[in-house]
Motif scaffolding. Structure first.
Motif, short mmCIF file in Angstrom:
data_model
loop_
_atom_site.label_atom_id
_atom_site.label_comp_id
_atom_site.label_asym_id
_atom_site.label_seq_id
_atom_site.Cartn_x
_atom_site.Cartn_y
_atom_site.Cartn_z
N ARG A 197 0.81 -1.22 0.00
CA ARG A 197 0.00 0.00 0.00
C ARG A 197 0.84 1.27 0.00
NH1 ARG A 197 -5.20 -0.93 0.04
NH2 ARG A 197 -5.99 -2.95 0.80
N ARG A 201 -2.19 1.99 -5.03
CA ARG A 201 -3.48 2.40 -4.47
C ARG A 201 -4.42 1.22 -4.25
NH1 ARG A 201 -2.97 7.16 -7.90
NH2 ARG A 201 -2.77 8.99 -6.57
N GLN A 202 -4.36 0.23 -5.13
CA GLN A 202 -5.29 -0.90 -5.07
C GLN A 202 -4.49 -2.17 -4.78
OE1 GLN A 202 -7.93 -1.20 -8.45
NE2 GLN A 202 -8.44 -3.32 -8.00
N SER A 204 -4.59 -6.32 -3.11
CA SER A 204 -5.32 -7.49 -2.66
C SER A 204 -4.32 -8.52 -2.15
CB SER A 204 -6.15 -8.08 -3.79
OG SER A 204 -6.73 -9.32 -3.41
N ARG A 217 -2.43 -2.74 -8.06
CA ARG A 217 -2.67 -1.90 -9.22
C ARG A 217 -2.55 -0.43 -8.85
NH1 ARG A 217 -5.36 -4.94 -13.32
NH2 ARG A 217 -6.01 -7.01 -12.59
N GLU A 218 -2.51 0.41 -9.87
CA GLU A 218 -2.44 1.87 -9.72
C GLU A 218 -1.19 2.29 -8.92
OE1 GLU A 218 -6.15 3.88 -8.77
OE2 GLU A 218 -7.23 2.00 -9.12
N GLY A 227 -1.35 6.11 -10.94
CA GLY A 227 -2.71 5.66 -10.94
C GLY A 227 -3.34 5.85 -12.31
#
Length: 229
Positions: A197, A201-202, A204, A217-218, A227
């Motif tokens: 993080r 930004r994204q 999982s 991602r981003e 992003g």
């Protein structure tokens, strides 16, 4: 970070070791020791891999060879070990993709000359990288710099904390950490997610057995750019 320590871990993968790696790791250890089937990671390749792809620590190239690669894909392999690069490239020699090998350390900036990638894989890399998650987290920044704004970083790593290792897994963990192949006694899913993080930004992170399967991602660029958009 001690560069010699990083290189010593990578240097273990000699040609004889690579010759039985698939049997030991892909066929045996993933299912019985780490309780995360190789098919799950292969499925992630099939979901995420793009036309311009960077594979960090490709091992024997098993996942790339089995994946449904885009036609005319451009695959860049990055590792500190020339044996690994040669072995992985040979697995793709008769496919419809182009490959190139790059000698590089994931804890150092990746040359801008390589361009940007639609996808970057770091599969079973970070449990082999020395240091804490804070130390390893530098790699996510460097990988993010080489990832396209709409690209995806994905991979998996074996955890040392916050998971229940079975008897086989505990034995392998002790042996591999003692040999300097693994550096993951303190690795947990929360630390991995926190470091991801910092650079994306994204994020999982899913834990399957003793393995954290992640995607990001981003990318957050230096100076606040990045992003989608």
């Amino acid at each position: 970070m001690n560069d010699q320590e990083v290189r010593r871990g990578a240097g273990i993968y000699s040609k004889p070791v690579l010759g039985f790696y698939d049997l030991l790791v892909v066929k045996f250890s993933n299912s019985l020791a780490w309780r995360c089937a190789s098919q799950l990671m292969l499925d992630q390749y099939n979901r995420c891999i793009g036309l311009r792809h960077l594979d960090v620590g490709p091992g024997t190239g098993w996942y790339l060879a089995k994946a449904n690669l885009p036609k005319s894909a451009e695959i860049t392999l990055m590792d500190l070990n020339e044996n690994t690069l040669e072995h992985a490239a040979s697995r793709l020699a008769h496919s419809n993709v182009s490959t190139r090998g790059v000698t590089g350390n994931v804890l150092e900036p990746i040359p801008e000359a390589l361009g940007q990638f639609e996808s970057i894989a770091a599969n079973y890399v970070f449990h082999c990288v020395p240091g804490s998650w804070e130390d390893k987290g530098a790699a996510f920044e460097y990988l993010g710099e080489r990832l396209a704004d709409d690209g995806v970083l994905f991979g998996s790593t074996i955890l040392g904390r916050g998971v229940n290792h079975n008897l086989i897994g505990r034995g392998f963990m002790a042996l591999y950490n003692r040999m300097g192949i693994f550096h993951n006694r303190e690795d947990d899913a929360a630390g991995l997610e926190a470091e991801l993080r910092r650079s994306f930004r994204q994020v999982s992170v899913d834990v399957v057995g003793t393995v954290a399967v992640f995607s990001a991602r981003e990318p957050l660029r230096k100076g606040g750019a990045g992003g989608l958009g």
